[in-house]
Design an enzyme around this catalytic site. Structure first.
Site, PDB file in Angstrom:
ATOM      1  N   GLU A   1       0.836  -1.194   0.000  1.00 51.51           N
ATOM      2  CA  GLU A   1       0.000   0.000   0.000  1.00 51.51           C
ATOM      3  C   GLU A   1       0.877   1.253   0.000  1.00 51.51           C
ATOM      4  O   GLU A   1       1.867   1.323   0.724  1.00 51.51           O
ATOM      5  CB  GLU A   1      -0.884   0.016   1.256  1.00 51.51           C
ATOM      6  CG  GLU A   1      -1.750   1.263   1.328  1.00 51.51           C
ATOM      7  CD  GLU A   1      -2.655   1.275   2.540  1.00 51.51           C
ATOM      8  OE1 GLU A   1      -3.565   0.445   2.602  1.00 51.51           O
ATOM      9  OE2 GLU A   1      -2.431   2.114   3.431  1.00 51.51           O
TER      10      GLU A   1
ATOM     11  N   HIS B   1     -14.012  -3.178  14.426  1.00 50.36           N
ATOM     12  CA  HIS B   1     -13.904  -1.737  14.148  1.00 50.36           C
ATOM     13  C   HIS B   1     -14.242  -0.976  15.432  1.00 50.36           C
ATOM     14  O   HIS B   1     -15.195  -1.343  16.136  1.00 50.36           O
ATOM     15  CB  HIS B   1     -14.851  -1.356  13.004  1.00 50.36           C
ATOM     16  CG  HIS B   1     -14.722   0.074  12.587  1.00 50.36           C
ATOM     17  ND1 HIS B   1     -15.486   1.079  13.129  1.00 50.36           N
ATOM     18  CD2 HIS B   1     -13.892   0.683  11.701  1.00 50.36           C
ATOM     19  CE1 HIS B   1     -15.144   2.240  12.577  1.00 50.36           C
ATOM     20  NE2 HIS B   1     -14.180   2.022  11.697  1.00 50.36           N
TER      21      HIS B   1
HETATM   22  P1  FAD Z   1     -17.940   0.315   7.217  1.00 50.34           P
HETATM   23  O1  FAD Z   1     -17.771  -1.049   6.696  1.00 50.34           O
HETATM   24  O2  FAD Z   1     -19.070   1.130   6.691  1.00 50.34           O
HETATM   25  O3  FAD Z   1     -18.064   0.203   8.813  1.00 50.34           O
HETATM   26  C1  FAD Z   1     -17.977   1.366   9.634  1.00 50.34           C
HETATM   27  C2  FAD Z   1     -18.590   1.074  10.996  1.00 50.34           C
HETATM   28  O4  FAD Z   1     -19.993   0.965  10.882  1.00 50.34           O
HETATM   29  C3  FAD Z   1     -18.117  -0.224  11.642  1.00 50.34           C
HETATM   30  O5  FAD Z   1     -18.053  -0.020  13.029  1.00 50.34           O
HETATM   31  C4  FAD Z   1     -19.223  -1.219  11.294  1.00 50.34           C
HETATM   32  O6  FAD Z   1     -19.313  -2.277  12.238  1.00 50.34           O
HETATM   33  C5  FAD Z   1     -20.445  -0.316  11.341  1.00 50.34           C
HETATM   34  N1  FAD Z   1     -21.543  -0.694  10.454  1.00 50.34           N
HETATM   35  C6  FAD Z   1     -21.441  -1.186   9.195  1.00 50.34           C
HETATM   36  N2  FAD Z   1     -22.680  -1.360   8.674  1.00 50.34           N
HETATM   37  C7  FAD Z   1     -23.557  -0.954   9.610  1.00 50.34           C
HETATM   38  C8  FAD Z   1     -24.996  -0.871   9.672  1.00 50.34           C
HETATM   39  N3  FAD Z   1     -25.751  -1.277   8.649  1.00 50.34           N
HETATM   40  N4  FAD Z   1     -25.580  -0.383  10.803  1.00 50.34           N
HETATM   41  C9  FAD Z   1     -24.827   0.024  11.861  1.00 50.34           C
HETATM   42  N5  FAD Z   1     -23.455  -0.042  11.861  1.00 50.34           N
HETATM   43  C10 FAD Z   1     -22.849  -0.510  10.751  1.00 50.34           C
HETATM   44  N6  FAD Z   1      -9.575   5.671   5.188  1.00 50.34           N
HETATM   45  C11 FAD Z   1      -9.396   6.674   4.279  1.00 50.34           C
HETATM   46  O7  FAD Z   1      -9.841   7.814   4.506  1.00 50.34           O
HETATM   47  N7  FAD Z   1      -8.762   6.450   3.091  1.00 50.34           N
HETATM   48  C12 FAD Z   1      -8.254   5.223   2.765  1.00 50.34           C
HETATM   49  O8  FAD Z   1      -7.682   5.044   1.689  1.00 50.34           O
HETATM   50  C13 FAD Z   1      -8.415   4.156   3.704  1.00 50.34           C
HETATM   51  N8  FAD Z   1      -7.962   2.905   3.417  1.00 50.34           N
HETATM   52  C14 FAD Z   1      -8.162   1.877   4.314  1.00 50.34           C
HETATM   53  C15 FAD Z   1      -7.721   0.584   3.981  1.00 50.34           C
HETATM   54  C16 FAD Z   1      -7.895  -0.469   4.874  1.00 50.34           C
HETATM   55  C17 FAD Z   1      -7.435  -1.857   4.494  1.00 50.34           C
HETATM   56  C18 FAD Z   1      -8.523  -0.239   6.140  1.00 50.34           C
HETATM   57  C19 FAD Z   1      -8.685  -1.359   7.113  1.00 50.34           C
HETATM   58  C20 FAD Z   1      -8.978   1.039   6.456  1.00 50.34           C
HETATM   59  C21 FAD Z   1      -8.813   2.109   5.556  1.00 50.34           C
HETATM   60  N9  FAD Z   1      -9.270   3.398   5.835  1.00 50.34           N
HETATM   61  C22 FAD Z   1      -9.095   4.429   4.929  1.00 50.34           C
HETATM   62  C23 FAD Z   1      -9.933   3.692   7.131  1.00 50.34           C
HETATM   63  C24 FAD Z   1     -11.461   3.490   7.056  1.00 50.34           C
HETATM   64  O9  FAD Z   1     -12.016   4.474   6.196  1.00 50.34           O
HETATM   65  C25 FAD Z   1     -12.016   3.624   8.477  1.00 50.34           C
HETATM   66  O10 FAD Z   1     -11.588   2.548   9.268  1.00 50.34           O
HETATM   67  C26 FAD Z   1     -13.519   3.827   8.594  1.00 50.34           C
HETATM   68  O11 FAD Z   1     -13.779   4.271   9.927  1.00 50.34           O
HETATM   69  C27 FAD Z   1     -14.387   2.603   8.330  1.00 50.34           C
HETATM   70  O12 FAD Z   1     -14.426   2.303   7.012  1.00 50.34           O
HETATM   71  P2  FAD Z   1     -15.150   0.937   6.497  1.00 50.34           P
HETATM   72  O13 FAD Z   1     -15.152   0.984   5.038  1.00 50.34           O
HETATM   73  O14 FAD Z   1     -14.551  -0.224   7.169  1.00 50.34           O
HETATM   74  O15 FAD Z   1     -16.641   1.224   7.066  1.00 50.34           O
END
Ligand code: FAD
Length: 289
Positions: A17, A146
């Site tokens: 990455e 998370h």
């Molecule tokens: P989601 O999958 O939407 O989850 C977020 C939270 O909501 C979790 O606590 C989950 O349990 C909860 N949740 C999910 N669905 C629901 C629902 N239906 N109802 C209630 N709660 C729910 N950030 C950046 O800004 N740029 C990047 O390029 C970036 N790259 C990343 C790459 C990796 C491999 C990882 C692990 C993280 C990265 N991040 C990045 C950080 C990421 O954006 C954050 O961790 C963010 O807070 C969560 O993103 P997610 O896509 O996992 O969210």
């Protein structure tokens, strides 16, 4: 090339990455760094997306540099501060640039205010991306849960929903204790999640990173690593060597226990990446058993 195809080819892979610069005038330098890492022949390279989603052009510029160096790029894309119109435009630009792979993320919640947005969770973005074109879509997962999820069980339920929305592969948050990953993989399988998982490894080669990493990722730092950071904090050369050795050992243990896809958080450091790839030269690319 589609990343799900790469990850299912029965071999041991290391992907990397990199992050784009915050400012436009840093693109040439960041592209050169990305191309130097690409020269180490990772299976693919992911390019992160600026925290507030304001600089999609920077992600695309670095992804193009990766592709020019002959490595498959993966563009990250966040949605929590974006409208559908904005995301549609970014995806069209990706398509025009020949990008097939997207890591679909919610992004961190803004500290202040609520900018105009159409998405609440990454699962909505995943469905939206599939409606826009034929992309291979990855998503993030969290072996330690998370931080906002309210617990590992709840987080796994949401992860399953996210995968069912159309995830082709997952990449984990960094972790420093392999036992946590093995437990996560077991729980994911039990939840019916069968897509390939890339295990995220972050080599910590500067003791000052420790507090930041723990705060940002919520990861548990094992006492064995805490002792290393404590002992070598004031000796950069020794700390770098110890950080590389720790990450290498972690990766070898993962591969020995059947994990075939490792994702290295390189922090744009070709020298660290080169050292780890060198340590694994007899292992990477071999058939997975
Ligand atoms: P989601 O999958 O939407 O989850 C977020 C939270 O909501 C979790 O606590 C989950 O349990 C909860 N949740 C999910 N669905 C629901 C629902 N239906 N109802 C209630 N709660 C729910 N950030 C950046 O800004 N740029 C990047 O390029 C970036 N790259 C990343 C790459 C990796 C491999 C990882 C692990 C993280 C990265 N991040 C990045 C950080 C990421 O954006 C954050 O961790 C963010 O807070 C969560 O993103 P997610 O896509 O996992 O969210």
């Amino acid at each position: 090339m589609r990343i799900d195809g790469i990850l299912r080819d029965g071999r041991i892979h290391l992907s990397c990455e990199v992050f784009p610069p915050k400012k436009f005038d840093g693109i040439a330098q960041a592209s050169a760094v990305a191309q130097e890492i690409a020269g180490l022949s990772p299976a693919f390279m992911s390019v992160t997306y600026g925290a507030a989603g304001k600089t999609p052009g920077h992600t695309l510029a670095i992804a193009r540099a990766v592709a020019e160096a002959g490595v498959t790029p993966l563009c990250h894309l966040t949605c929590v501060q974006s409208t559908k119109e904005h995301v549609r435009t970014v995806l069209s630009e990706m398509q025009r640039a020949g990008m097939e792979n997207v890591l679909a993320l919610r992004g961190d919640l803004p500290r202040e205010g609520e900018p105009e947005h159409d998405f609440t969770y990454a699962a909505e973005l995943i469905e939206f991306i599939h409606a826009q074109g034929n992309f291979c879509v990855g998503a993030a997962c969290y072996p330690e849960g998370h931080p906002e999820s309210g617990g590992k069980r709840q987080d796994m339920d949401y992860l399953k929903r996210k995968v069912d929305a159309g995830v082709d592969f997952l990449t984990t948050q960094m972790f420093f204790d392999n036992g946590i990953l093995y437990n996560f993989l077991y729980r994911a399988l039990r939840a019916g999640i069968n897509v390939p998982v890339c295990a995220g490894i972050m080599p910590i080669c500067d003791a000052r990173q420790v507090d930041r990493v723990v705060k940002l990722s919520g990861s548990i730092m094992p006492p064995r690593f805490a002792a290393i950071a404590d002992r070598f904090a004031d000796d950069p050369e020794a700390m770098a060597q110890a950080g590389i050795a720790f990450a290498t050992e972690q990766i070898i243990d993962l591969i020995a226990n059947g994990v075939t896809n490792i994702h290295l958080y390189t922090m744009n450091k070709p020298s660290i990446t080169r050292a780890i790839v060198g340590n694994l030269s007899g292992i990477l690319g071999k058939p997975a058993v």
